[in-house]
Write an enzyme that holds these catalytic residues in place. Structure first.
Site, PDB file in Angstrom:
ATOM      1  CE  LYS A  20       0.734   1.537   4.426  1.00  0.00           C
ATOM      2  NZ  LYS A  20       1.490   2.748   4.733  1.00  0.00           N
ATOM      3  N   GLY A 109       7.512   1.304   5.007  1.00  0.00           N
ATOM      4  CA  GLY A 109       6.351   2.199   5.004  1.00  0.00           C
ATOM      5  C   GLY A 109       5.326   1.793   3.958  1.00  0.00           C
ATOM      6  CG  ASP A 147      -1.071   0.053   7.736  1.00  0.00           C
ATOM      7  OD1 ASP A 147      -1.893   0.964   7.926  1.00  0.00           O
ATOM      8  OD2 ASP A 147       0.168   0.230   7.780  1.00  0.00           O
TER       9      ASP A 147
END
Ligand code: C5P
Length: 308
Positions: A20, A109, A147
């Site tokens: 993502k 990240g 997430d």
């Protein structure tokens, strides 16, 4: 490892799961539970991990691919936690062998660990024939990490709460991204702590406004309006911990990208291009500037974790 299941024995199940990026990440105040309330717009992009799960004598983890040596192989691994959580919920035995092939940068990240957890949930659900819906899997996913639910659904979505509460976002246009992968990772908790520290000084970094402008730009065909509104509150904190990111961000724009930002807590940086050909040109320029370990191109949105 044999790819063909033995007659009468289930598995192996192979799942592909995307990375993502955060097109918008507005971080609020720290909460009592240590998390920060946030508003984010996620997009799943075509950079994938692959997870293969099959029955075994006990829980076994194997990690291959770039950065595999930095992935913990004990019970702190999010994929292991996913197995235990789903086994407990469904009354199954957690005895599986999980082989992960990393295509998503580790500690970059881009939610690579969360992606592996989501893929493991989908794989074990299929292997154990639990028949849970995606929404049901998302409940377990949210307990594993902020997430993880997004990695199940993919696409483009607005995330609130810790990032785990999702609503889909209309984003039909395919976007082309250039990904600058740094040497080594950054710890997500460290980056959030650094943001809190910067905000307590007498020169706090500016705060990102609401996601409305970003959501409007996503509905447009052109890429330039979107490039102008990509924003990440964690970027100043990531730069503070890794000052060389300033140079990486400048190099992307020098190479012709329409705009870019640190992805999530970094240190990966993502840049928006006009189209696929433009992305290849930007990637070539960026590679030549020696500001990161590897450069990739990717497109989004793509679907979430899927059996392949
Ligand atoms: O949810 P996840 O385990 O991926 O988060 C990792 C760490 O990142 C948390 O322990 C917390 O320190 C930080 N975090 C946060 N606020 C969020 C998400 C993550 O402070 N909304």
């Amino acid at each position: 490892m044999s790819e063909e299941p033995l007659p009468g024995s289930p598995g192996p199940v192979r799942v592909r799961v995307p990375a993502k990026i955060n097109l918008h990440l507005a971080v609020g105040l720290p909460r009592d539970d240590g998390y920060h309330d946030l508003t984010t717009v996620y997009q799943a992009i075509s950079l994938y991990d692959e997870v293969v799960v099959e029955p075994a004598a006990g829980l076994e983890l194997v990690v291959n691919g770039e950065g595999a040596e930095d992935v913990p192989l004990d019970d702190s691994n999010l994929a292991a936690r996913a197995v235990y959580a789903l086994a407990e919920r469904t009354g199954r035995s957690p005895n599986v062998r999980i082989v992960m092939r990393k295509g998503i940068p580790v500690a970059g990240g881009m939610a690579g660990g969360s992606a592996d957890a989501a893929a493991t949930l989908v794989a074990c659900d299929a292997l154990w024939a639990c028949g849970l819906s995606r929404d049901e899997l998302a409940e377990t996913a949210a307990e594993l990490g902020s997430d993880v639910p997004f990695a199940l659904y993919g696409g483009t979505a607005l995330g609130t709460g810790r990032g785990e509460r999702l609503s889909p976002v209309l984003a039909r246009t395919q976007r082309h991204w250039v990904i600058a992968i740094a040497n080594g990772g950054l710890s997500t908790p460290d980056v959030f702590k650094e943001l809190d520290r910067l905000r307590s000084t007498d020169r706090p970094p500016p705060r990102t406004a609401g996601a409305d402008a970003l959501l409007r730009a996503l509905r447009e065909e052109a890429a330039t309006p979107l490039a102008k509104v990509i924003a990440n509150d964690l970027q100043p904190a990531a730069i503070s911990l890794r000052p060389s990111l300033r140079r990486t961000l400048a190099a992307g724009v020098e190479s012709g990208a329409l705009g870019g930002a640190v992805s999530g807590s970094g240190p990966t940086c993502v840049f928006l291009a006009e189209d696929g050909d433009h992305a290849v040109r930007v990637a070539a320029g960026l590679s030549g500037l020696g500001v990161c370990r590897t450069v990739r191109t990717a497109y989004g949105p793509v679907p979430g974790a899927r059996v392949v």
